[in-house]
Design an enzyme around this catalytic site. Structure first.
Site, PDB file in Angstrom:
ATOM      1  N   LYS A 112      51.654  34.253 -27.499  1.00 34.58           N
ATOM      2  CA  LYS A 112      50.535  34.877 -27.582  1.00 34.58           C
ATOM      3  C   LYS A 112      49.779  33.749 -28.345  1.00 34.58           C
ATOM      4  O   LYS A 112      50.260  32.773 -28.951  1.00 34.58           O
ATOM      5  CB  LYS A 112      49.678  35.722 -28.121  1.00 34.58           C
TER       6      LYS A 112
HETATM    7  P1  NAD Z   1      38.333  42.645 -20.736  1.00 39.06           P
HETATM    8  O1  NAD Z   1      37.966  41.395 -21.612  1.00 39.06           O
HETATM    9  O2  NAD Z   1      38.450  42.469 -19.593  1.00 39.06           O
HETATM   10  O3  NAD Z   1      37.753  44.340 -21.746  1.00 39.06           O
HETATM   11  C1  NAD Z   1      38.154  44.383 -23.200  1.00 39.06           C
HETATM   12  C2  NAD Z   1      37.317  45.757 -22.733  1.00 39.06           C
HETATM   13  O4  NAD Z   1      37.339  46.354 -24.293  1.00 39.06           O
HETATM   14  C3  NAD Z   1      35.746  45.183 -22.346  1.00 39.06           C
HETATM   15  O5  NAD Z   1      35.229  46.145 -21.624  1.00 39.06           O
HETATM   16  C4  NAD Z   1      34.982  45.258 -23.848  1.00 39.06           C
HETATM   17  O6  NAD Z   1      33.496  46.050 -23.626  1.00 39.06           O
HETATM   18  C5  NAD Z   1      35.722  46.709 -24.542  1.00 39.06           C
HETATM   19  N1  NAD Z   1      35.844  47.409 -25.947  1.00 39.06           N
HETATM   20  C6  NAD Z   1      35.598  46.093 -26.875  1.00 39.06           C
HETATM   21  N2  NAD Z   1      35.064  46.731 -27.858  1.00 39.06           N
HETATM   22  C7  NAD Z   1      35.267  48.341 -27.728  1.00 39.06           C
HETATM   23  C8  NAD Z   1      35.338  49.212 -28.150  1.00 39.06           C
HETATM   24  N3  NAD Z   1      35.195  49.422 -29.905  1.00 39.06           N
HETATM   25  N4  NAD Z   1      35.400  50.455 -27.604  1.00 39.06           N
HETATM   26  C9  NAD Z   1      34.916  50.251 -26.349  1.00 39.06           C
HETATM   27  N5  NAD Z   1      35.376  49.082 -26.359  1.00 39.06           N
HETATM   28  C10 NAD Z   1      35.645  48.493 -25.968  1.00 39.06           C
HETATM   29  O7  NAD Z   1      40.123  42.662 -21.865  1.00 39.06           O
HETATM   30  P2  NAD Z   1      41.633  43.701 -21.087  1.00 39.06           P
HETATM   31  O8  NAD Z   1      42.000  42.596 -20.369  1.00 39.06           O
HETATM   32  O9  NAD Z   1      41.688  44.453 -20.200  1.00 39.06           O
HETATM   33  O10 NAD Z   1      42.228  43.295 -22.074  1.00 39.06           O
HETATM   34  C11 NAD Z   1      42.312  45.035 -23.157  1.00 39.06           C
HETATM   35  C12 NAD Z   1      43.615  45.031 -24.084  1.00 39.06           C
HETATM   36  O11 NAD Z   1      44.549  45.506 -22.950  1.00 39.06           O
HETATM   37  C13 NAD Z   1      43.757  44.053 -24.821  1.00 39.06           C
HETATM   38  O12 NAD Z   1      44.949  45.317 -26.259  1.00 39.06           O
HETATM   39  C14 NAD Z   1      45.149  43.391 -24.701  1.00 39.06           C
HETATM   40  O13 NAD Z   1      45.915  42.990 -25.426  1.00 39.06           O
HETATM   41  C15 NAD Z   1      45.522  44.764 -23.702  1.00 39.06           C
HETATM   42  N6  NAD Z   1      46.513  44.171 -22.758  1.00 39.06           N
HETATM   43  C16 NAD Z   1      45.845  43.240 -21.068  1.00 39.06           C
HETATM   44  C17 NAD Z   1      46.662  43.021 -20.375  1.00 39.06           C
HETATM   45  C18 NAD Z   1      45.998  42.187 -19.431  1.00 39.06           C
HETATM   46  O14 NAD Z   1      46.751  41.999 -17.729  1.00 39.06           O
HETATM   47  N7  NAD Z   1      44.356  41.546 -19.042  1.00 39.06           N
HETATM   48  C19 NAD Z   1      47.858  43.223 -19.886  1.00 39.06           C
HETATM   49  C20 NAD Z   1      48.590  43.812 -21.067  1.00 39.06           C
HETATM   50  C21 NAD Z   1      47.621  44.319 -22.760  1.00 39.06           C
END
Ligand code: NAD
Length: 421
Positions: free
Chosen positions: A111
């Site tokens: 990461k």
């Molecule tokens: P992203 O940056 O695209 O989106 C994150 C979202 O969370 C945004 O809409 C933001 O406004 C929102 N957010 C932040 N704080 C918040 C709160 N307190 N309440 C509600 N919403 C809130 O990120 P992502 O890529 O969608 O990742 C989200 C999660 O999924 C993370 O934990 C990441 O590690 C995990 N993840 C992502 C992927 C991927 O392919 N992108 C894969 C596996 C896991």
């Protein structure tokens, strides 16, 4: 007294280690291996000087952590967020190791992260930050070494800049150095939505197991980024009514179901869900406690704690985010009979299709989206059933079973390879 640098600043790292220790104990894991796997293999901490648009130079802190390399190169996202710490990045790297092993990918976990607030940076500042961060971690990454991907606060454009920076240093195009790239420069069909699609595939398997009808079910999704928005859309396409969603600024609720397409349009024009006309505002806390069939946390870690776990009213908790549930909350939810689809299983669709992207880049041969979605479905549903079977056999929760399954594969690799020198 913290045992390592990783623990100094991070409850998330302590949580990842606590989960690991519980699984290791249950598996009777070799004590030497237990000590080894508790800490990352390598860590690089970098300072990133960036010339801002006002000509000042600002220095950001960045990290790249590789947890385990016994099965192949490492793989894991890059996070841009103001709360990024070394410990958090190390925890996320450890979870990536178990996740890749669980779904049978030839990778260890890694990461990366930069402590910054991407929404306050201009596009040019973001590009300069990304290029300098890539240059700083360059000795550690590469298609055979470590392959970054998007995570919170990063997207396909950031991956394109990373790929370009790496390729310019080497003197030729190397698309396989990152995944989650735009299609035009070696990205894969289906990658953008893969994490959300995988979440929904596991939810549908969970519903079959619990004999729940998707067409009579509701969902609540926290987060409207990559994972949250695609999960919500694909849940709706499968007949599940999404009644509430949120982003960092707040949530929106409509008991009759939200129109995700219109919500997407609203978000892209207003950069927030606030003011969406077809729903009522709802606080972050109330959203998590809504009565629903499926709750999908898809934002940040540690949002379900001992404080609110007793009030959650979902039947299934499908963890789109990494580490959304603390160990204390996990115990409360299990006692209350909530069916948990743990993060390393529920959100593994992202790294599964990232693996497809890497394979396609290495072979310079690209697949159709139907083929990608079918292969994703096969891998993730098979992992789901392996975890379910192990959880029934060992009489443990789905999270512990998933961890045990992943750790067992890594332990086997370490024991077969032996200790160098
Ligand atoms: P992203 O940056 O695209 O989106 C994150 C979202 O969370 C945004 O809409 C933001 O406004 C929102 N957010 C932040 N704080 C918040 C709160 N307190 N309440 C509600 N919403 C809130 O990120 P992502 O890529 O969608 O990742 C989200 C999660 O999924 C993370 O934990 C990441 O590690 C995990 N993840 C992502 C992927 C991927 O392919 N992108 C894969 C596996 C896991």
């Amino acid at each position: 007294m913290p045992e390592s640098l990783y623990e100094l600043d991070s409850p998330t790292y302590r949580m990842a280690v606590a989960q690991f220790e519980e699984a290791a104990e249950r598996m009777n894991l070799d004590p030497n291996l237990r000590e080894r796997l508790k800490f990352p293999r390598r860590t690089l901490m970098v300072s990133i000087p960036v010339r801002m648009d006002d000509n000042q130079v600002k220095v950001f802190q960045g990290y790249r952590v590789q947890h385990d390399t016994s099965l192949g190169p490492t793989k894991g996202g890059i996070r841009y967020h103001p709360s990024v710490t070394l410990g958090e990045v190390a925890a996320l790297a450890m979870w990536m190791t178990w996740k890749c092993a669980l779904v049978g990918l030839p990778y260890g976990g890694a990461k990366g992260g930069v402590r910054c607030a991407p929404s306050t940076l201009s596009r040019n500042e973001l590009q300069r930050l990304t290029r300098r961060y890539t240059a700083e971690i360059l000795p550690l990454i590469g298609p055979e070494i470590d392959i970054p991907a998007p995570d919170v606060g990063t997207d396909s454009q950031i991956m394109a800049w990373m790929m370009d920076t790496y390729s310019m240093q080497k003197g030729y195009s190397i698309p396989g150095v990152v995944t989650g790239k735009p299609i035009a420069i070696g990205g894969s069909l289906g990658r953008e939505e893969a994490t959300g699609r995988g979440v929904v595939y596991t939810v549908l398997e969970g519903m079959k197991h619990l004999k729940l009808d998707p067409h009579r079910s509701t969902a609540v999704v926290q987060g409207f980024g990559n994972v949250g928005s695609h999960s919500a859309r694909i849940l709706t396409e499968n007949g599940i009514k999404v009644i509430a969603m949120s982003d960092s600024k707040g949530g929106i609720y409509n008991s009759k179901g939200l129109d995700i397409h219109r919500l997407n349009e609203h978000k892209s024009t207003h950069h927030s869900l606030e003011g969406f006309p077809d729903g009522d505002g709802i606080t972050h806390q109330d959203l998590l406690e809504l009565d629903c069939t499926v709750l999908v946390p898809a934002a940040l870690s540690e949002v379900i704690t001992e404080k609110n776990a007793g009030r959650l009213q979902c039947r299934i908790l499908a963890e789109g985010a990494n580490g959304p549930t603390t160990p204390e909350a996990d115990r409360i939810l299990q006692k209350r009979g909530v069916y948990i689809i743990p993060d390393i299983l529920a959100n593994s669709g992202g790294v599964i299709v990232s693996y497809f992207e890497w394979v396609q880049d290495l072979q310079q041969y690209f697949w159709k989206d139907t083929e990608i979605n079918q292969k994703l479905f096969e891998i993730i549903t098979s992992a789901f059933h392996q975890v379910r079977a192990l959880s029934e056999k060992k009489k443990v929760g789905m999270r512990l079973a998933a961890q045990m399954q992943g750790i067992a594969k890594i332990a086997q690799a370490h024991l077969l390879r032996g200790l160098y020198p």
